[in-house]
Design an enzyme around this catalytic site. Structure first.
Site, short mmCIF file in Angstrom:
data_model
loop_
_atom_site.label_atom_id
_atom_site.label_comp_id
_atom_site.label_asym_id
_atom_site.label_seq_id
_atom_site.Cartn_x
_atom_site.Cartn_y
_atom_site.Cartn_z
NE ARG A 185 -3.64 -2.42 -0.06
CZ ARG A 185 -3.40 -3.55 -0.74
NH1 ARG A 185 -2.29 -3.66 -1.48
NH2 ARG A 185 -4.23 -4.56 -0.70
CB SER A 235 -9.70 -3.44 3.19
OG SER A 235 -10.06 -4.65 2.56
CD GLU A 305 -6.06 -0.77 2.25
OE1 GLU A 305 -6.72 -0.90 1.22
OE2 GLU A 305 -5.55 -1.71 2.88
#
Length: 312
Positions: A185, A235, A305
């Site tokens: 990420r 998510s 996230e």
């Protein structure tokens, strides 16, 4: 949270400059960001600008730098939560017109505003394999490179060849994948404030029927396990090392935990969802409670996230 109706601070002279660059219709004042994020909540952007070419994008960002006004480059808003106050700066939307695709052999070059799922679908139709994992990822190509998006065992780093970016000081650079420092990420695009103009994927020839079968299987798995019928940012938390966020949340007894209209999904604990009419403050309250309770019960502090824009 403050007064959500307070005066915006973007100078009128900057708005005029931006209209000269992109045209009157591509600059909107106080644009509701709830219409541009998959969370479907959040206040307005002081200015919302939609460049249609890389040159316009560079000129917009340069004008904002010169005016010392904060900018936020927006893809499809699939990992973003905007404050209920909104954003007192310029949102530069890359998903309105920056959506050209060029295919030469196995090289698929997509401008940053192309939906990653659309790129996956196009690759399938052309008999090109490698992007199957992306068939259900709701973000843009630019955003996918920014965060090295991935799912079901695949990620952007696996198939990316190179990107064209605008650097933080306004220069255009082509960067090979090996120099992008793509990790979980993250990427140099993210850490160095670059803006993706286009990305070239290196795909292999494959059987279209086999590719389609794989994508259909992933779609069924996603539909079975994820709350796709509700607004969310996918998510909510990054995967903590050695754990799964959803399991930690479920083990803490938090599925169904709710503040206002924001809720920990009863279908998948890793998703915070907007059940209808949630505010950004509701979502943040749920996220914070989940972090605190999971840390209390497991000793693991979950890291969002989701990205946050504006004052919280």
């Amino acid at each position: 949270m403050g007064d959500v109706h307070r005066q915006r601070t973007v100078p009128a002279a900057l708005a005029a400059d931006l209209r000269r660059i992109v045209g009157d219709g591509a600059v909107v004042v106080d644009e509701p960001m709830s219409e541009h994020t998959t969370f479907e909540c959040g206040g307005p952007a002081a200015l919302f600008v939609s460049p249609s070419t890389p040159t316009q994008t560079g000129d917009v960002l340069a004008a904002c730098r010169e005016a010392h006004v904060e900018t936020f480059v927006l893809g499809r808003g699939s990992d973003l939560l905007v404050s209920d106050e909104g954003f007192d700066g310029v949102v530069v939307s890359m998903s309105e017109d920056m959506d050209d695709v060029v295919v030469e052999g196995g090289a698929m070059t997509c401008q940053s505003g192309v939906a990653l799922a659309d790129a996956s679908e196009m690759a399938c139709e052309l008999g090109l394999t490698g992007l199957e994992f992306a068939c259900g990822i709701p973000g843009s190509v630019g955003g996918a490179v920014f965060m090295n998006a991935g799912a079901y065992g695949g990620c952007v780093a696996d198939v990316l060849d190179r990107v064209r970016v605008l650097t933080a000081d306004g220069h255009v650079r082509d960067i090979a994948v090996d120099d992008l420092e793509l990790g979980y990420r993250t990427s140099r695009v993210r850490t160095e404030g670059m803006v993706v103009v286009s990305a070239t994927f290196d795909l292999d020839e494959g059987d279209p029927d086999t590719i389609r079968d794989t994508m259909d299987d992933l779609t069924r798995r996603r539909e079975d396990k994820q709350p796709l019928d509700m607004a969310s940012a996918g998510s909510t938390f990054k995967r903590p090392e050695g754990h799964f966020a959803g399991k930690l949340i479920a083990d803490a007894g938090l599925q169904g935990y709710r503040v206002g209209a924001a809720e920990v999904s009863t279908k998948h604990a890793g998703f915070v969802v907007n059940t209808g009419g949630a505010t950004a403050a509701d979502v943040v309250a749920v996220i914070t409670h989940v972090q605190d309770e999971v840390e209390r019960t497991s000793g693991v502090r979950l890291e969002p996230e989701v990205r946050f824009l504006g004052r919280f």
